[in-house]
Motif scaffolding. Structure first.
Motif, short mmCIF file in Angstrom:
data_model
loop_
_atom_site.label_atom_id
_atom_site.label_comp_id
_atom_site.label_asym_id
_atom_site.label_seq_id
_atom_site.Cartn_x
_atom_site.Cartn_y
_atom_site.Cartn_z
N HIS A 32 0.85 -1.19 0.00
CA HIS A 32 0.00 0.00 0.00
C HIS A 32 0.89 1.24 0.00
N PRO A 33 0.42 2.34 -0.60
CA PRO A 33 1.19 3.58 -0.52
C PRO A 33 1.18 4.10 0.93
N ASP A 44 -5.08 11.78 0.46
CA ASP A 44 -4.57 10.67 -0.35
C ASP A 44 -3.37 11.09 -1.17
N VAL A 47 -2.33 7.95 -6.83
CA VAL A 47 -2.30 6.52 -7.11
C VAL A 47 -1.22 6.28 -8.15
N CYS A 48 -0.37 5.31 -7.87
CA CYS A 48 0.65 4.96 -8.84
C CYS A 48 0.61 3.46 -9.06
N GLN A 49 1.05 3.05 -10.20
CA GLN A 49 1.03 1.64 -10.56
C GLN A 49 2.08 0.88 -9.76
N SER A 65 6.56 7.35 -8.01
CA SER A 65 5.58 8.39 -7.72
C SER A 65 6.26 9.50 -6.94
#
Length: 145
Positions: A32-33, A44, A47-49, A65
């Motif tokens: 998880h980030p 938040d 979102v990065c891959q 990211s």
């Protein structure tokens, strides 16, 4: 992860925080980030891959990211042992419960060591005093340049 063709793998989140500028860079390999708290609220991160766990060749690697932190931002990095370990009743502590706990205690203005102490006790209580997986939490607070 036998469904990935191997039972030997490592998940990782690799992060670099420039303490002078507050620029955060991270790469996720099956994690998880980080959770970011700003002014007592969850903010938040982009979102990065994520990439595959290390040791598993499933295609392209993770993307890097980047995000600019603000003075006073808190980051919380954690392992799956915090959120996905099951309690005696079979339920996970869970990501939502974890994030809500962090935000609630941050809003109370608790110093990081006290918030972490309370989190550890809450997780241990939830799991009946015994964890089945590693449980690591890292709090980082950036004060500014």
């Amino acid at each position: 992860m036998e469904h990935l063709g191997t039972t030997r793998y490592v998940t990782a989140l690799i992060a670099d925080l420039n303490l002078r500028t507050g620029r955060l860079k991270w790469v996720s390999h099956g994690r998880h980030p980080p959770v970011r708290i700003r002014d007592g609220r969850l903010v938040d991160l982009p979102v990065c891959q994520p990439g595959s766990p290390l040791g598993v060749d499933l295609g392209p690697g993770a993307t890097v990211s980047e995000e600019q932190l603000h003075p006073g931002d808190r980051l919380v990095l954690f392992t799956y042992g915090i959120t996905e370990t099951h309690g005696p009743g079979g339920d996970e502590f869970g990501l939502d419960r974890f994030v809500n706990f962090i935000v609630r205690h941050d809003a109370e203005g608790l110093p990081v060591p006290e918030a972490l102490r309370r989190l550890i006790h809450s997780i241990l209580d939830y799991h009946g005093g015994a964890l089945q997986d590693d449980a690591t939490v890292l709090f980082v607070e950036w004060h500014g340049p």
